[in-house]
Design a protein around this motif. Structure first.
Motif, PDB file in Angstrom:
ATOM      1  N   ILE A   1      25.436  49.346  38.050  1.00 25.24           N
ATOM      2  CA  ILE A   1      26.637  49.439  37.237  1.00 25.24           C
ATOM      3  C   ILE A   1      27.549  48.272  37.614  1.00 25.24           C
ATOM      4  N   ILE A   2      27.955  47.491  36.622  1.00 23.60           N
ATOM      5  CA  ILE A   2      28.964  46.456  36.838  1.00 23.60           C
ATOM      6  C   ILE A   2      30.265  46.990  36.253  1.00 23.60           C
ATOM      7  N   ARG A   3      31.318  46.993  37.086  1.00 24.34           N
ATOM      8  CA  ARG A   3      32.606  47.540  36.671  1.00 24.34           C
ATOM      9  C   ARG A   3      33.721  46.793  37.389  1.00 24.34           C
ATOM     10  N   GLU A   4      34.946  46.987  36.903  1.00 21.91           N
ATOM     11  CA  GLU A   4      36.092  46.383  37.565  1.00 21.91           C
ATOM     12  C   GLU A   4      36.326  47.056  38.918  1.00 21.91           C
ATOM     13  N   ILE A   5      36.803  46.273  39.845  1.00 27.91           N
ATOM     14  CA  ILE A   5      37.062  46.768  41.199  1.00 27.91           C
ATOM     15  C   ILE A   5      38.201  47.787  41.199  1.00 27.91           C
ATOM     16  N   THR A   6      38.135  48.722  42.128  1.00 23.16           N
ATOM     17  CA  THR A   6      39.217  49.680  42.359  1.00 23.16           C
ATOM     18  C   THR A   6      39.648  49.524  43.822  1.00 23.16           C
ATOM     19  N   PRO A   7      40.814  50.036  44.188  1.00 28.22           N
ATOM     20  CA  PRO A   7      41.268  49.903  45.578  1.00 28.22           C
ATOM     21  C   PRO A   7      40.268  50.453  46.608  1.00 28.22           C
ATOM     22  N   LYS A   8      39.535  51.505  46.243  1.00 28.89           N
ATOM     23  CA  LYS A   8      38.596  52.087  47.217  1.00 28.89           C
ATOM     24  C   LYS A   8      37.397  51.182  47.506  1.00 28.89           C
ATOM     25  N   ASP A   9      37.204  50.129  46.690  1.00 31.94           N
ATOM     26  CA  ASP A   9      36.086  49.197  46.884  1.00 31.94           C
ATOM     27  C   ASP A   9      36.421  48.066  47.854  1.00 31.94           C
ATOM     28  N   ASN A  10      37.698  47.898  48.190  1.00 31.79           N
ATOM     29  CA  ASN A  10      38.130  46.749  48.994  1.00 31.79           C
ATOM     30  C   ASN A  10      37.337  46.566  50.285  1.00 31.79           C
ATOM     31  N   ALA A  11      37.206  47.621  51.058  1.00 27.33           N
ATOM     32  CA  ALA A  11      36.551  47.497  52.364  1.00 27.33           C
ATOM     33  C   ALA A  11      35.083  47.101  52.229  1.00 27.33           C
ATOM     34  N   GLN A  12      34.371  47.715  51.273  1.00 26.22           N
ATOM     35  CA  GLN A  12      32.955  47.401  51.108  1.00 26.22           C
ATOM     36  C   GLN A  12      32.735  45.953  50.670  1.00 26.22           C
ATOM     37  N   GLU A  75      46.170  23.288  33.207  1.00 26.18           N
ATOM     38  CA  GLU A  75      45.387  23.630  32.024  1.00 26.18           C
ATOM     39  C   GLU A  75      44.782  25.025  32.173  1.00 26.18           C
ATOM     40  N   LYS A  76      44.336  25.582  31.042  1.00 27.40           N
ATOM     41  CA  LYS A  76      43.778  26.943  31.010  1.00 27.40           C
ATOM     42  C   LYS A  76      42.336  26.909  31.533  1.00 27.40           C
ATOM     43  N   VAL A  77      42.202  26.763  32.858  1.00 28.73           N
ATOM     44  CA  VAL A  77      40.913  26.709  33.544  1.00 28.73           C
ATOM     45  C   VAL A  77      40.888  27.808  34.596  1.00 28.73           C
ATOM     46  N   CYS A  78      39.868  28.646  34.542  1.00 31.71           N
ATOM     47  CA  CYS A  78      39.735  29.680  35.568  1.00 31.71           C
ATOM     48  C   CYS A  78      38.753  29.205  36.631  1.00 31.71           C
ATOM     49  N   GLU A  79      38.763  29.922  37.721  1.00 31.11           N
ATOM     50  CA  GLU A  79      37.806  29.669  38.797  1.00 31.11           C
ATOM     51  C   GLU A  79      36.961  30.917  38.985  1.00 31.11           C
ATOM     52  N   LEU A  80      35.654  30.731  39.046  1.00 30.99           N
ATOM     53  CA  LEU A  80      34.747  31.808  39.422  1.00 30.99           C
ATOM     54  C   LEU A  80      34.863  31.936  40.933  1.00 30.99           C
ATOM     55  N   GLN A  81      35.275  33.092  41.409  1.00 29.67           N
ATOM     56  CA  GLN A  81      35.633  33.245  42.817  1.00 29.67           C
ATOM     57  C   GLN A  81      34.917  34.407  43.485  1.00 29.67           C
ATOM     58  N   LYS A  82      34.731  34.218  44.760  1.00 29.47           N
ATOM     59  CA  LYS A  82      34.254  35.279  45.645  1.00 29.47           C
ATOM     60  C   LYS A  82      33.054  36.029  45.075  1.00 29.47           C
ATOM     61  N   MET A  83      32.052  35.239  44.674  1.00 30.41           N
ATOM     62  CA  MET A  83      30.807  35.810  44.159  1.00 30.41           C
ATOM     63  C   MET A  83      29.818  35.897  45.321  1.00 30.41           C
ATOM     64  N   THR A  96      22.982  36.834  37.590  1.00 31.49           N
ATOM     65  CA  THR A  96      23.073  36.383  36.197  1.00 31.49           C
ATOM     66  C   THR A  96      23.964  37.317  35.397  1.00 31.49           C
ATOM     67  N   LEU A  97      23.755  38.610  35.538  1.00 25.16           N
ATOM     68  CA  LEU A  97      24.581  39.587  34.823  1.00 25.16           C
ATOM     69  C   LEU A  97      26.049  39.472  35.224  1.00 25.16           C
ATOM     70  N   MET A  98      26.297  39.242  36.503  1.00 26.09           N
ATOM     71  CA  MET A  98      27.670  39.143  36.994  1.00 26.09           C
ATOM     72  C   MET A  98      28.360  37.896  36.447  1.00 26.09           C
ATOM     73  N   ILE A  99      27.666  36.755  36.461  1.00 22.11           N
ATOM     74  CA  ILE A  99      28.267  35.538  35.906  1.00 22.11           C
ATOM     75  C   ILE A  99      28.554  35.736  34.426  1.00 22.11           C
ATOM     76  N   GLU A 100      27.617  36.316  33.700  1.00 19.63           N
ATOM     77  CA  GLU A 100      27.822  36.554  32.268  1.00 19.63           C
ATOM     78  C   GLU A 100      29.045  37.439  32.033  1.00 19.63           C
ATOM     79  N   GLU A 101      29.218  38.470  32.843  1.00 22.05           N
ATOM     80  CA  GLU A 101      30.379  39.360  32.720  1.00 22.05           C
ATOM     81  C   GLU A 101      31.679  38.592  32.999  1.00 22.05           C
ATOM     82  N   CYS A 102      31.665  37.766  34.033  1.00 23.30           N
ATOM     83  CA  CYS A 102      32.855  36.972  34.377  1.00 23.30           C
ATOM     84  C   CYS A 102      33.182  35.955  33.287  1.00 23.30           C
ATOM     85  N   LEU A 103      32.164  35.289  32.742  1.00 24.35           N
ATOM     86  CA  LEU A 103      32.408  34.290  31.695  1.00 24.35           C
ATOM     87  C   LEU A 103      32.911  34.944  30.411  1.00 24.35           C
ATOM     88  N   LYS A 104      32.403  36.120  30.110  1.00 24.28           N
ATOM     89  CA  LYS A 104      32.892  36.865  28.939  1.00 24.28           C
ATOM     90  C   LYS A 104      34.374  37.213  29.142  1.00 24.28           C
TER      91      LYS A 104
END
Length: 157
Positions: A1-12, A75-83, A96-104
């Motif tokens: 499952i790929i999902r947005e992070i929640t506070p409880k995920d920080n430590a892991q 400029e409107k440029v993002c950085e792919l971070q902490k992968m 691959t799935l994670m990069i695709e999710e981030c680029l979307k």
């Protein structure tokens, strides 16, 4: 499952980031290892121009990646971070799935380009980035504070 992070995920996710950097002998200043945001990833990516995703399997976080506006760049440029991913995850197509999710997400947020920095030893990450359309740059963009990461890449979205 790929999902947005929640506070409880920080430590892991902090453990995965630091263990990966130790694995590549990059547990030093100028890398994410010394970045204070690693301890509270959820908070660091809670702004309107950023998002961080985690990959979860059987209730356990196996890795993550995020995008955010490139620091000190107008400029409107993002950085792919902490992968970073647990060794159990590598080679399964999850990167691959994670990069695709981030680029979307980057496109949805209106970014025009996506930048990343890495180290020469992370060959698999570079190969994956090239496959996703990133190209090498001769010099860094912005000011990420990660001076120990001498490989710079950019993709037009």
């Amino acid at each position: 499952i790929i999902r947005e992070i929640t506070p409880k995920d920080n430590a892991q996710i902090a453990v995965i980031i630091r263990e990966t950097l130790i694995e590549f002998d990059m547990n030093k200043a100028g890398t994410a290892f010394s970045d204070p945001a690693v301890e509270s990833i959820h908070k660091a990516y809670s702004g309107n121009d950023s998002v961080y995703f985690v990959v979860e399997e059987d209730g356990k976080i196996l890795g993550g990646a995020g995008i955010s506006q490139l620091d000190n760049f107008e400029e409107k440029v993002c950085e792919l971070q902490k992968m970073y991913f647990s060794p159990l995850t590598r080679g399964r197509g999850i990167g691959t799935l994670m990069i695709e999710e981030c680029l979307k997400a980057a496109k949805d947020l209106g970014y025009l380009q996506c930048y990343l920095e890495t180290i020469p030893e992370m060959k698999a990450a570079q190969k994956l980035s090239k496959k996703q359309g990133f190209n090498y740059l001769d010099k860094p963009m912005g000011d990420t504070g990660h001076h120990a990461c001498p490989v710079w890449m950019l993709k037009t979205l």
